[in-house]
Scaffold this motif. Structure first.
Motif, PDB file in Angstrom:
ATOM      1  N   SER A   1      55.440 -20.330  19.504  1.00 19.57           N
ATOM      2  CA  SER A   1      56.721 -20.992  19.705  1.00 19.57           C
ATOM      3  C   SER A   1      56.526 -22.499  19.634  1.00 19.57           C
ATOM      4  N   HIS A   2      57.380 -23.153  18.892  1.00 16.95           N
ATOM      5  CA  HIS A   2      57.256 -24.608  18.746  1.00 16.95           C
ATOM      6  C   HIS A   2      57.420 -25.316  20.084  1.00 16.95           C
ATOM      7  N   ARG A   3      58.108 -24.682  21.039  1.00 11.86           N
ATOM      8  CA  ARG A   3      58.358 -25.311  22.336  1.00 11.86           C
ATOM      9  C   ARG A   3      57.076 -25.570  23.112  1.00 11.86           C
ATOM     10  N   TYR A   4      56.040 -24.791  22.820  1.00 14.75           N
ATOM     11  CA  TYR A   4      54.799 -24.904  23.579  1.00 14.75           C
ATOM     12  C   TYR A   4      53.673 -25.566  22.788  1.00 14.75           C
ATOM     13  N   LEU A   5      53.992 -26.050  21.602  1.00 19.64           N
ATOM     14  CA  LEU A   5      52.978 -26.735  20.808  1.00 19.64           C
ATOM     15  C   LEU A   5      52.972 -28.225  21.129  1.00 19.64           C
ATOM     16  N   SER A   6      51.807 -28.820  21.024  1.00 19.74           N
ATOM     17  CA  SER A   6      51.649 -30.263  21.182  1.00 19.74           C
ATOM     18  C   SER A   6      50.756 -30.761  20.062  1.00 19.74           C
ATOM     19  N   GLU A   7      50.772 -32.049  19.835  1.00 22.79           N
ATOM     20  CA  GLU A   7      49.937 -32.598  18.771  1.00 22.79           C
ATOM     21  C   GLU A   7      48.451 -32.332  19.013  1.00 22.79           C
ATOM     22  N   PRO A   8      47.931 -32.503  20.253  1.00 21.70           N
ATOM     23  CA  PRO A   8      46.514 -32.200  20.474  1.00 21.70           C
ATOM     24  C   PRO A   8      46.179 -30.730  20.260  1.00 21.70           C
ATOM     25  N   LEU A   9      47.086 -29.833  20.671  1.00 22.96           N
ATOM     26  CA  LEU A   9      46.822 -28.407  20.495  1.00 22.96           C
ATOM     27  C   LEU A   9      46.802 -28.045  19.015  1.00 22.96           C
ATOM     28  N   VAL A  10      47.744 -28.552  18.252  1.00 17.19           N
ATOM     29  CA  VAL A  10      47.751 -28.293  16.812  1.00 17.19           C
ATOM     30  C   VAL A  10      46.450 -28.787  16.188  1.00 17.19           C
ATOM     31  N   ALA A  11      46.002 -29.952  16.610  1.00 15.78           N
ATOM     32  CA  ALA A  11      44.747 -30.504  16.081  1.00 15.78           C
ATOM     33  C   ALA A  11      43.564 -29.601  16.425  1.00 15.78           C
ATOM     34  N   GLN A  12      43.533 -29.048  17.639  1.00  9.40           N
ATOM     35  CA  GLN A  12      42.460 -28.147  18.039  1.00  9.40           C
ATOM     36  C   GLN A  12      42.456 -26.873  17.193  1.00  9.40           C
ATOM     37  N   ILE A  13      43.633 -26.331  16.975  1.00 10.22           N
ATOM     38  CA  ILE A  13      43.737 -25.092  16.202  1.00 10.22           C
ATOM     39  C   ILE A  13      43.280 -25.323  14.761  1.00 10.22           C
ATOM     40  N   ARG A  14      43.715 -26.407  14.189  1.00 13.62           N
ATOM     41  CA  ARG A  14      43.327 -26.696  12.809  1.00 13.62           C
ATOM     42  C   ARG A  14      41.838 -27.042  12.711  1.00 13.62           C
ATOM     43  N   ALA A  15      41.304 -27.695  13.729  1.00 15.40           N
ATOM     44  CA  ALA A  15      39.876 -28.009  13.734  1.00 15.40           C
ATOM     45  C   ALA A  15      39.026 -26.754  13.786  1.00 15.40           C
ATOM     46  N   ALA A  16      39.604 -25.665  14.317  1.00 18.44           N
ATOM     47  CA  ALA A  16      38.909 -24.378  14.352  1.00 18.44           C
ATOM     48  C   ALA A  16      39.001 -23.639  13.026  1.00 18.44           C
ATOM     49  N   GLY A  17      39.650 -24.256  12.021  1.00 19.43           N
ATOM     50  CA  GLY A  17      39.740 -23.649  10.700  1.00 19.43           C
ATOM     51  C   GLY A  17      40.939 -22.764  10.494  1.00 19.43           C
ATOM     52  N   LEU A  18      41.946 -22.874  11.368  1.00 18.56           N
ATOM     53  CA  LEU A  18      43.128 -22.026  11.298  1.00 18.56           C
ATOM     54  C   LEU A  18      44.354 -22.809  10.843  1.00 18.56           C
ATOM     55  N   ARG A  19      45.252 -22.120  10.189  1.00 21.48           N
ATOM     56  CA  ARG A  19      46.564 -22.664   9.898  1.00 21.48           C
ATOM     57  C   ARG A  19      47.475 -22.403  11.097  1.00 21.48           C
TER      58      ARG A  19
ATOM     59  N   ARG B   1      63.014 -31.944  14.715  1.00 28.42           N
ATOM     60  CA  ARG B   1      61.868 -31.255  15.312  1.00 28.42           C
ATOM     61  C   ARG B   1      60.921 -30.766  14.226  1.00 28.42           C
ATOM     62  N   ALA B   2      61.455 -30.256  13.149  1.00 30.31           N
ATOM     63  CA  ALA B   2      60.614 -29.806  12.038  1.00 30.31           C
ATOM     64  C   ALA B   2      59.783 -30.957  11.489  1.00 30.31           C
ATOM     65  N   GLN B   3      60.378 -32.149  11.410  1.00 31.28           N
ATOM     66  CA  GLN B   3      59.653 -33.310  10.894  1.00 31.28           C
ATOM     67  C   GLN B   3      58.496 -33.688  11.819  1.00 31.28           C
ATOM     68  N   VAL B   4      58.738 -33.635  13.139  1.00 30.98           N
ATOM     69  CA  VAL B   4      57.681 -33.944  14.100  1.00 30.98           C
ATOM     70  C   VAL B   4      56.536 -32.942  13.977  1.00 30.98           C
ATOM     71  N   LEU B   5      56.868 -31.667  13.901  1.00 35.46           N
ATOM     72  CA  LEU B   5      55.841 -30.630  13.785  1.00 35.46           C
ATOM     73  C   LEU B   5      55.010 -30.812  12.519  1.00 35.46           C
ATOM     74  N   GLN B   6      55.674 -31.154  11.448  1.00 33.92           N
ATOM     75  CA  GLN B   6      54.948 -31.383  10.199  1.00 33.92           C
ATOM     76  C   GLN B   6      54.005 -32.580  10.337  1.00 33.92           C
ATOM     77  N   GLN B   7      54.448 -33.614  11.023  1.00 32.86           N
ATOM     78  CA  GLN B   7      53.596 -34.782  11.249  1.00 32.86           C
ATOM     79  C   GLN B   7      52.372 -34.417  12.098  1.00 32.86           C
ATOM     80  N   TRP B   8      52.522 -33.455  12.985  1.00 29.99           N
ATOM     81  CA  TRP B   8      51.398 -32.996  13.804  1.00 29.99           C
ATOM     82  C   TRP B   8      50.392 -32.184  13.005  1.00 29.99           C
ATOM     83  N   GLY B   9      50.797 -31.694  11.840  1.00 27.68           N
ATOM     84  CA  GLY B   9      49.897 -30.886  11.034  1.00 27.68           C
ATOM     85  C   GLY B   9      50.233 -29.414  10.986  1.00 27.68           C
ATOM     86  N   VAL B  10      51.406 -29.027  11.518  1.00 25.70           N
ATOM     87  CA  VAL B  10      51.839 -27.631  11.428  1.00 25.70           C
ATOM     88  C   VAL B  10      52.040 -27.265   9.956  1.00 25.70           C
TER      89      VAL B  10
END
Length: 250
Positions: free
Chosen positions: A200-218, A229-238
Motif C-alpha cells: 500500500s502506498h500509504r505505508y511506503l516511505s522514500e527510505p523504505l523504497v530505497a532499501q527494497i530496491r537496494a535488495a534488488g527488488l522492484r 501522490r503518484a509523482q512523489v512515489l515515482q520520485q522515490w523510485g517506485v
C-alpha cells in the motif's frame, strides 16, 4: 534467481509504470473484460486482476470470497461450480450499461491480453483453506495461457499460495503483497524468490523504497488515485503504480 526475468532493480524491466487496478479501475465493473476496453481507451498497457477457483477448480476472476458485492449471485464463490458462476451478471451493480457482463475465466483474460498487447499482474486470491491448490493451478494456468506473451507477474497476500505458485511455475516472476511492509520482508521475498514487493502506498516511505530496491527488488505501490501522490512515489523510485483512476494518471 530461478525466474526468467532478472530481478535486479537496474536490469531491464518488461512492465510499464502504470497498472489498471482490477482490470479497469473505477471505469468498469472490476475483474471483467469490460476493463480492458477502458485500458485501451486510456492507453494503459498493463492490468492487475484477481484469480481464484470455483468448486470444480475452474480458474476465473473475482476479488471477494463471496459473490454478493459484485454479482447477482449469493454466498461463497468456492461453493459454486463454474457452470453456475458463468450464468451470473457481474456488471449490473456498476451500471445499467454493464448489465449482462459475465465473470471471465483466466483464459478469457489471457486472450484479451494477447489481443490488446497488455501485460498482466495476476493476484492469486484463494478462498479460505484453498491457498496451495489455488496457487498451484493459477501458476500452471498462467504458464500455459500466456505463452508467447510477456510473462504475467504473479502476486499474493498469501505466502502459502505464492510458495505453491513458485513450485508449480518457477519461471514466472513473483511479487509478494503486503499492506504495511513487515520488518522481516527481506526474508519473506527471498524465500519466495520474488522479483518485486507490492505494498500500500500509504505505508511506503522514500527510505523504505530505497532499501527494497537496494535488495534488488522492484516496487509496486497500490492503490494510487491522485496524480500528485503518484509523482512523489515515482520520485522515490517506485517502479509500478496500480490505480483505479485511469482517467487521471497517465
Amino acid at each position: 534467481m530461478a525466474t526468467g526475468i532478472d530481478n535486479g532493480a537496474s536490469a531491464p524491466w518488461p512492465y510499464p509504470r502504470l497498472i489498471a487496478h482490477r482490470c479497469g479501475g473505477t471505469l468498469a465493473p472490476e475483474n471483467t473484460l469490460a476493463g480492458f476496453d477502458a485500458c485501451v481507451r486510456y492507453g494503459y498497457r498493463m492490468v492487475e486482476f484477481d484469480a481464484k477457483l470455483s468448486a470444480d477448480n475452474a480458474l476465473f476472476l473475482l476479488h471477494d470470497d463471496t459473490l454478493d458485492r459484485t454479482t447477482n449471485g449469493h454466498g461463497p464463490a468456492a461453493a459454486h461450480t463454474w457452470q453456475q458462476l458463468a450464468t451470473l451478471d457481474a456488471g449490473a451493480w456498476r451500471g445499467a450499461e454493464f448489465a449482462g457482463t459475465r465473470l471471465p475465466t483466466l483464459a478469457d483474460a489471457a486472450g484479451r491480453c494477447a489481443r490488446d498487447g497488455i501485460a498482466a499482474n495476476i493476484e492469486i486470491k484463494p478462498c479460505p483453506g484453498r491457498e496451495v491448490i489455488t496457487g498451484t493451478l493459477v501458476a500452471q494456468g498462467a504458464l500455459s495461457l500466456w505463452q508467447g506473451q510477456t510473462p504475467p507477474l504473479l502476486s499474493s497476500f498469501s505466502f502459502e499460495a505464492l510458495a505453491a505458485a513458485r513450485d508449480a511455475a518457477p519461471s514466472l516472476p513473483r511479487g509478494m503483497l503486503f499492506e504495511q511492509v513487515p520488518a522481516d520482508w527481506l526474508r519473506i521475498v527471498r524465500e519466495l524468490d520474488c522479483v518485486s514487493l507490492h505494498a500500500s502506498h500509504r505505508y511506503l516511505s522514500e527510505p523504505l523504497v530505497a532499501q527494497i530496491r537496494a535488495a534488488g527488488l522492484r516496487v509496486l505501490a497500490y492503490t494510487v488515485n491522485e496524480p500528485a501522490r503518484a509523482q512523489v512515489l515515482q520520485q522515490w523510485g517506485v517502479d509500478m503504480i496500480c490505480t483505479d483512476r485511469l482517467d487521471l494518471l497517465d
